[in-house]
Write an enzyme that holds these catalytic residues in place. Sequence first.
Site, PDB file in Angstrom:
ATOM      1  CB  SER A 159      72.577  46.091  50.335  1.00 45.64           C
ATOM      2  OG  SER A 159      71.476  46.772  50.344  1.00 45.64           O
ATOM      3  CG  HIS A 214      73.219  51.806  48.604  1.00 43.39           C
ATOM      4  ND1 HIS A 214      72.833  50.525  47.438  1.00 43.39           N
ATOM      5  CD2 HIS A 214      72.682  50.430  49.098  1.00 43.39           C
ATOM      6  CE1 HIS A 214      71.889  49.875  47.608  1.00 43.39           C
ATOM      7  NE2 HIS A 214      72.022  49.407  48.902  1.00 43.39           N
ATOM      8  CG  HIS A 238      67.356  50.666  47.091  1.00 47.40           C
ATOM      9  ND1 HIS A 238      68.170  51.905  47.365  1.00 47.40           N
ATOM     10  CD2 HIS A 238      67.707  49.783  46.832  1.00 47.40           C
ATOM     11  CE1 HIS A 238      69.063  51.106  47.252  1.00 47.40           C
ATOM     12  NE2 HIS A 238      68.927  49.799  46.892  1.00 47.40           N
ATOM     13  CE1 TYR A 294      64.716  51.780  50.671  1.00 47.08           C
ATOM     14  CE2 TYR A 294      65.388  50.016  48.879  1.00 47.08           C
ATOM     15  CZ  TYR A 294      65.790  50.430  49.659  1.00 47.08           C
ATOM     16  OH  TYR A 294      67.596  50.214  50.356  1.00 47.08           O
ATOM     17  CD  GLU A 295      67.165  55.474  48.660  1.00 45.94           C
ATOM     18  OE1 GLU A 295      67.601  56.319  49.217  1.00 45.94           O
ATOM     19  OE2 GLU A 295      67.586  54.301  47.445  1.00 45.94           O
ATOM     20  CB  ALA A 352      71.894  41.928  49.800  1.00 43.16           C
ATOM     21  CG  MET A 358      62.946  45.417  49.038  1.00 48.09           C
ATOM     22  SD  MET A 358      62.733  46.212  50.522  1.00 48.09           S
ATOM     23  CE  MET A 358      63.094  45.489  52.203  1.00 48.09           C
ATOM     24  CB  SER A 359      67.640  46.495  44.242  1.00 48.01           C
ATOM     25  OG  SER A 359      68.600  45.713  43.814  1.00 48.01           O
ATOM     26  CG  ASN A 383      67.558  38.241  54.838  1.00 46.55           C
ATOM     27  OD1 ASN A 383      68.232  38.729  54.305  1.00 46.55           O
ATOM     28  ND2 ASN A 383      66.121  37.755  55.157  1.00 46.55           N
ATOM     29  CG  HIS A 430      70.157  47.978  56.236  1.00 49.57           C
ATOM     30  ND1 HIS A 430      69.944  47.065  54.915  1.00 49.57           N
ATOM     31  CD2 HIS A 430      70.789  48.709  56.521  1.00 49.57           C
ATOM     32  CE1 HIS A 430      70.938  47.506  54.077  1.00 49.57           C
ATOM     33  NE2 HIS A 430      71.797  49.252  54.611  1.00 49.57           N
TER      34      HIS A 430
END
Length: 275
Positions: free
Chosen positions: A32, A63, A85, A87-88, A115, A212-213, A236, A248
């Site tokens: 990201s 992306h 991902h 989550y998609e 990220a 998340m990856s 963050n 995001h």
Amino acid sequence: MPLPEPSAVAAAAVAVGQAAPVPPRIGLVLGSGLGDFADQLSSAVRLPYSQIPSMPTSGVAGHAGVLHVGEVGGQRVACLQGRAHAYEGHPDSSVVFGACLLAELGCEAVILTNAAGGIDPKLRPGALMLITDHLNLTGRNPLIGPVQAGRERFIDMTHAYDLQLCAAARRAAAAKGIALDEGVYAGLLGPNYETPAEIRMLAALGASAVGMSTVLEVLALRQLGVRVAAMSCVTNLAAGISTTPLTHEEVQQTAADARERFVELLTAWLTEIGH
Ligand code: HPA
């Protein structure tokens, strides 16, 4: 959920090979907001994922969905600018498809980037963290299912993150005077950012950063015998450590601010790997 069909990965590699006949040695997955690294490549062939059969696209901002094959740091590299991902809604076979494609193209080593939210208090936004180990907390695993011919079911993960590649990253950071932190990456399914209680749990489990990856791609690559390294850009402070809500946009903005250091370090890392 299982790995992609070898025939589908082979067909994708044929399409890439027709566009970029010189095979890459090193693969990169740009996370990201970190996709700009691909601009560094010289003599680059650029192929939108839509032109690669079976290649899943990411709908997430930051992306791009382009494969770049070219040269940087004296190395022939293939960069995936954007990843799919879990989550998609992608199955594991799609999440790891790009990583398997890099292996099929001939990459001996793959550097994954992402990220991440900083859990370790020493990790401030903008910090670059070499991932030395991970916690797969996604509840998923691409190695579930029938074992493909010539593959091992029970893969060793003691040195999932290749010691020599990690050493090369430290040398590159020292040579460039760029601060490089190190730590354990907790890979979660997402897509929500964590609750403060979840972050306290992850800290207790030994996680330095959360995202998340990456972890599913590492599993697929290790089973394929590809050497793996990974680096997080801490975009963050994780929930509860930060007093402000996470967005995001903040993640993308911090990644953009870290762009110059990230690009310089990655380029120097590739040069070190070549030595
Ligand atoms: N949590 C999970 N994933 C992330 C974060 C975070 O705080 N920042 C960037 N990706």
